[in-house]
Design an enzyme around this catalytic site. Structure first.
Site, PDB file in Angstrom:
ATOM      1  CD  GLU A 151      -5.339  -2.365   2.022  1.00  0.00           C
ATOM      2  OE1 GLU A 151      -5.641  -1.926   0.928  1.00  0.00           O
ATOM      3  OE2 GLU A 151      -4.628  -1.611   2.810  1.00  0.00           O
ATOM      4  CD1 TRP A 208     -18.210  13.298  11.200  1.00  0.00           C
ATOM      5  CD2 TRP A 208     -18.263  11.349   9.900  1.00  0.00           C
ATOM      6  NE1 TRP A 208     -17.684  12.183  11.756  1.00  0.00           N
ATOM      7  CE2 TRP A 208     -17.683  11.184  11.183  1.00  0.00           C
ATOM      8  CE3 TRP A 208     -18.556  10.261   9.009  1.00  0.00           C
ATOM      9  CZ2 TRP A 208     -17.290   9.810  11.375  1.00  0.00           C
ATOM     10  CZ3 TRP A 208     -18.046   8.990   9.163  1.00  0.00           C
ATOM     11  CH2 TRP A 208     -17.457   8.787  10.417  1.00  0.00           C
ATOM     12  CE  LYS A 248     -13.815  12.828  12.436  1.00  0.00           C
ATOM     13  NZ  LYS A 248     -12.362  12.929  11.848  1.00  0.00           N
ATOM     14  CB  THR A 301      -1.002   0.180   1.356  1.00  0.00           C
ATOM     15  OG1 THR A 301      -0.071   0.036   2.473  1.00  0.00           O
ATOM     16  CG2 THR A 301      -1.852  -1.138   1.453  1.00  0.00           C
TER      17      THR A 301
END
Ligand code: ADP
Length: 550
Positions: free
Chosen positions: A339, A452, A447, A194
């Site tokens: 992944e 959110w 935030k 990654t």
């Protein structure tokens, strides 16, 4: 590799292992005359067939054996999309070793870290990476030899690299008499790290089984939809999650393959699309931006290009619209991650959507899409409880399936699963038809006052403004609300727009309190090694930014 109970009556079908070598064998036997065309690092165009590719992959497999590469050994590549890289995909994995693609855009120190962590035995590289390899080779502890992917006449007279070998010499010296070995399909086939935007990179270790299943599923009509009638140009690099599996799924279908090499600018890509009559492609939004700009500025049209998959980061609806309305190219929005091999979702319509008005269909197509068979998804709250699929409630997105990792290479990070599900780090909604939409990466969410704000929505709106080339939205400190959105914008060349106009552009398109408090104009956004905008860099750049008082 779960331990499941056995039925007293077992099926009586052959249990041939699912192996990567079977893909190139199939391509050779059933579509052997179909072409693989590459723009080479050497500058010219190279063409040959699947049959030739299979022959040279077998020669390279023999060469690897001669170098002492054993089953399970990691062999690294540092290379663009091209035919020699494809040969290595099959020679390395097919012979039982592990193909480890390294991203050449990483810092030399990071490359050395990854090569040491993977314990790579050999490293193959494109000739233009010689200076890069010379910069880190001394720090690689396990690499026994470096193979430059070129013919003898391109080899340097001398080099700092101790054991420097020539790719074409290895091929020439090796017989094509090679039987692909059979072994357990759960054996490791390839390794991909990654990008490590937070902490050190971690390795996703794919297996033959996971790769073959991913290839089957991703070629299906409601995923990549690749067939033997297509001409496929993978723009996504073979060092970015195995070019989203295209080096496997394309030969599996027998489609003609076109590799762009290092020339990923709009002009070079357009030329290759036209010369080779490309029908299908795949890549991240930043690359398409370059192609669309070139095509737009020169009043060009595509004569064969029909469909492209866009993913890796959110595809701005304005980009989909440009492709569809100006160039008659269908965009399939897709989502996934290293992944996940990487494909998780693709966005295509179902029969019952076809009677909807075009704007409703478009709203669906802008989502990241439905899971392809093999992947299951759910969204959960911070308490781990599953949330409803109403298209509005957002939560942490979890996935499972046979091509999703169960742990990182060398167990880095420990147990990563949550009750059998892999937490993606993305925040999403899922609608009643199962269409998932990413609102943000959890670390990028803004935030504000305990609520959110999804930055992707804000960016998509800004990018629909005619003067905006690229936009990124980040949260910056606000004394009352903790964070408020700041829109960071790159204008189109020659275009003008003011902060006030851009802020007014949000009117009626979004809840008022989501509107960015301010706009900062910049010349360019920082782009990472996989072509994504680096939000953490932008946050760093604007960490002391003072928002205007409201
Ligand atoms: P890295 O994690 O190393 O940056 P990946 O390519 O694995 O590289 O990135 C996966 C992430 O990219 C996903 O978790 C998601 O946040 C983002 N992503 C991928 N495709 C999309 C998409 N279509 N829309 C929005 N985000 C996406």
């Amino acid at each position: 590799m779960g331990n499941y109970p056995k039925s007293p009556v077992m099926g009586q079908m052959m249990s041939e292992p699912l192996l990567i070598s079977s893909i190139i064998e199939h391509a050779d036997r059933y579509c052997g005359a179909n072409e693989i065309v590459s723009r080479r690092v050497e500058g010219d165009i190279h063409r040959y067939t699947y049959r030739d590719c299979h022959k040279r992959a077998r020669q390279m497999a023999n060469a690897l054996g001669g170098l002492g590469v054993k089953m399970g050994d990691r062999v690294a590549t540092l290379a663009w999309n091209g035919y020699r890289h494809l040969e290595l995909y099959y020679a390395i994995s097919g012979s039982g070793a592990v193909m480890h693609t390294i991203n050449p855009r990483l810092h030399p120190e990071q490359i050395a870290y990854i090569a040491n962590h993977a314990e790579d035995q050999y490293l193959f590289f494109d000739l233009n990476f010689l200076p890069l390899v010379e910069a880190f080779a001394a720090h690689c502890k396990t690499v026994k030899g470096y193979v430059m992917m070129c013919a003898r006449d391109r080899m340097p007279a001398e080099s700092k690299i101790a054991n420097l070998l020539c790719y074409e010499d290895l091929i020439e010296a090796s017989s094509d008499n090679y039987e692909w070995p059979l072994f357990d399909e759960n054996s490791a086939s390839s390794l991909c790290y990654t990008s490590g935007t937070t902490g050190n990179p971690k390795g996703a270790l794919y297996s033959h089984r996971s790769t073959v299943l991913h290839s089957y599923a991703s070629a299906m009509p409601d995923a990549l939809n690749v067939s033997a009638r297509d001409v496929v140009l993978p723009v996504v690099p073979m060092f970015h999650v195995n070019a989203w599996g295209l080096p496997y799924s394309v030969p599996l279908t027998g489609a003609k393959m076109v590799f762009p090499g290092p020339a990923l600018d709009g002009k070079s890509l357009f030329e290759l699309f036209e010369q080779e009559q490309v029908t299908f492609s795949a890549g991240v939004p930043t690359v398409w931006l370059g192609l669309l700009t070139h095509v737009g500025q020169n009043n060009l049209t595509f004569s064969s290009f029909k469909r492209t998959v866009i993913g890796g980061s959110a595809c701005p609806p304005a980009m989909m619209k440009a492709f569809r309305e100006q160039y008659d190219v269908e965009v399939v929005h897709a989502w996934g991650m290293t992944e996940m091999s990487p494909l998780g979702t693709a966005c295509t319509l179902q029969a019952h959507h076809l009677t909807l008005p075009p704007e409703k269909q478009q709203a669906i197509l802008e989502k990241q899409g439905h899971a392809i068979f093999g992947v299951d998804m759910k969204i959960v709250g911070d308490d781990g409880k599953e949330l409803p699929w109403d298209g509005k409630t957002y939560g942490n997105l979890l996935v499972k399936g046979p091509w999703i990792i169960s742990s990182y290479f060398k167990n880095e990070g420990g147990d990563v699963l949550e009750e059998g599900w892999f937490p993606t780090g993305d925040v999403a909604t899922i609608d009643p038809d199962g269409y998932m939409q990413i609102t943000d990466r959890s670390k990028d969410v803004i935030k504000s006052g305990g609520e959110w704000i999804g930055s992707i929505d804000l960016e998509n709106i800004a990018m629909a403004h005619p003067a905006v080339q690229q936009a990124a939205c980040i949260g910056v400190f606000h004394p009352k609300w903790d964070e408020r959105p700041l829109l960071v914008v790159v204008k189109k060349p020659g275009a003008e727009v003011t902060k006030e106009e851009l802020i007014r552009f949000y009117d009626g398109k979004i809840a008022k309190w989501w509107t960015p408090d301010d706009v900062a104009f910049v010349d360019a956004l920082p782009i990472g090694a996989t072509g994504k905008v680096l939000k953490n860099r932008i946050r760093e750049q604007f960490k002391d930014y003072k928002l205007p008082a409201t």
